[in-house]
Write an enzyme that holds these catalytic residues in place. Structure first.
Site: not given
Ligand SMILES: C[C@H](O)[C@H](O)[C@@H](O)C(=O)CO
Ligand SMILES: [Mn+2]
Length: 411
Positions: A180, A219, A221, A252, A255, A289
């Site tokens: 990511w 990943e 976003k 995620d 995201h 989060d």
């Molecule tokens: C720390 C993580 O890897 C990070 O949260 C990433 O996965 C993410 O979701 C960033 O928004």
């Molecule tokens: Mn993440």
């Protein structure tokens, strides 16, 4: 008759075998993210700043300050969670007596974690850390137009795959390595294509070397703090990239647009990709989060995995960080909820629902879906905890409070 026996009969009348649900649940590992334990701090620099669109709020006492403290906290959480699970580690959690920059990490810097995982019978997943570093301060890593900066992060990601491959080799397993990057712009870009071209080129270079004990994931976003207008690694970008390379796509839950659910994406993605990685998270109005709760989306994610019997193709990782509550409790709540949601899916009368759907009998489909919501899932869950020798019901909280009193409050 015990509450479990009575629940078993109630489910059996619907054609659901609670015993086979429990044996399937036992084989679904959750990848527990180390970063809930210390607010995404890592062990490179005790005064390091997070940044790159990541933010942790709260100041609950007792956060882990060393690898040993973090491992001790994880052991406490694992003792309260039924089943065998995995640890998800970021590169900033390395162990070394001297400063090691990100592009120079080696397996030896993670040997302590590998040995700990072996001793705990826990699998290990890994992540390059492309944030909280002076060369990430401009918010651009793998997309940077500065060749030196871009190469630094390419080298970090390459080194991370070497580390991950060795982790998998030593643990007799495959390590999932998730890339990511925060890269994006606060305001409207003049060029959307060039950063994405650089991201693609960087990834091509990173993934060029074959690995044996490692699975690559990427990943996406939608936006981050400081990258509100543009994120290079968007969903379309990584969906296309993962499909082309046949690697894992990481979805995620925080995201996407707040009304866009990853539970809805799992089936489509799996028709075109070999495997998926999930970051199970809970956004509250934005990618905040929060610790995952037993809510509709968690249930829907879990249900999609087990109803489609794709638990061997979907790697379930957690991604939340709340510093306003006891961190061991945060892990325990999040993992127990995720397992309880999987169990709820496993106790669904899926065959009956699908038969009704195929016959166009949507009345029966809806009626059964609603009735089963108040079936005694709690009695089956309690039986699972009892068999797995972990606390039943909220009694685990007393353990955490005792640990806080004995250990965390002394830090
Ligand atoms: C720390 C993580 O890897 C990070 O949260 C990433 O996965 C993410 O979701 C960033 O928004
Ligand atoms: Mn993440």
């Amino acid at each position: 008759m015990s509450t479990y026996d009575s629940a078993r009969e109630q489910y059996a009348a619907l054609g659901v075998d609670t015993e086979s649900a429990l044996s399937r649940l036992k084989n679904i590992p959750i990848s527990i993210h180390c970063w809930q334990g210390d607010d995404v701090g890592g062990f490179e620099d005790p005064d390091g700043q997070l940044g790159s669109g990541l933010a942790v709020t709260g100041n609950y006492p007792g956060k882990a300050r060393t690898p040993d403290e973090l491992r001790s906290d994880l052991e406490k959480a694992l003792s309260l969670i039924p089943g065998n699970h995995r640890l998800n580690l970021h590169a900033i959690y390395l162990e070394s007596d001297s400063k090691v920059d990100r592009n120079a990490i080696e397996p030896k810097h993670f040997q302590g974690w590998i040995d700990w995982c072996k001793s705990q019978n826990v699998g290990l997943d890994f992540n390059p850390s492309c944030f909280a570093h002076p060369l990430a301060d401009a918010g651009l890593t793998l997309t940077s137009p500065d060749d030196g900066i871009r190469q630094f992060w390419i080298d970090h990601c390459k080194a991370s795959r070497v580390v991950a491959d060795e982790m998998g080799r030593q643990l007799g397993d495959k390590t999932v390595t998730n890339i990511w990057v925060p890269d994006g712009y606060k305001d409207v870009p003049a060029d959307r294509m060039a950063p994405r071209q650089r991201l693609k080129d960087s990834l091509d270079e990173i993934l060029a070397a074959p690995t044996e004990h490692n699975l690559d994931a990427v990943e996406s976003k939608l936006f981050g703090i400081g990258s509100e207008a543009f994120v290079a690694g968007s969903h379309e970008f990584y969906m296309g990239y993962a499909m082309q390379k046949q690697i894992l796509l990481c979805l995620d839950a925080g995201h996407f647009h707040p009304t866009e659910m990853i539970s809805e994406k799992i089936s489509s993605c799996l028709l075109f990709l070999p495997e998926l990685l999930l970051h199970v998270s809970r956004g509250v109005r934005w990618d905040s989060d929060h610790v995952v709760t037993f809510n509709d989306e968690l249930l829907a994610i879990a249900r999609e995995i087990v109803a489609n019997k794709v638990e061997d193709r979907v790697h379930i990782g957690l991604d939340f960080f709340d510093a306003s509550i006891n961190r061991v409790a945060a892990w325990t709540i999040g993992v127990r909820n995720t397992l309880r949601a999987l169990l709820t899916g496993l106790l669904e009368p899926t065959d009956k629902l699908r038969a009704a759907e195929l016959e166009g009998d949507y009345t029966t489909r809806l009626a059964l879906m609603e009735e089963v919501k108040t079936f005694p899932i709690g009695a089956v869950w309690d039986e699972y905890c009892r068999r797995q020798d972990v606390p039943v019901g909220p009694s685990w909280l007393t353990d955490v409070q005792e640990y806080e009193h004995q250990v965390l409050s002394k830090r």
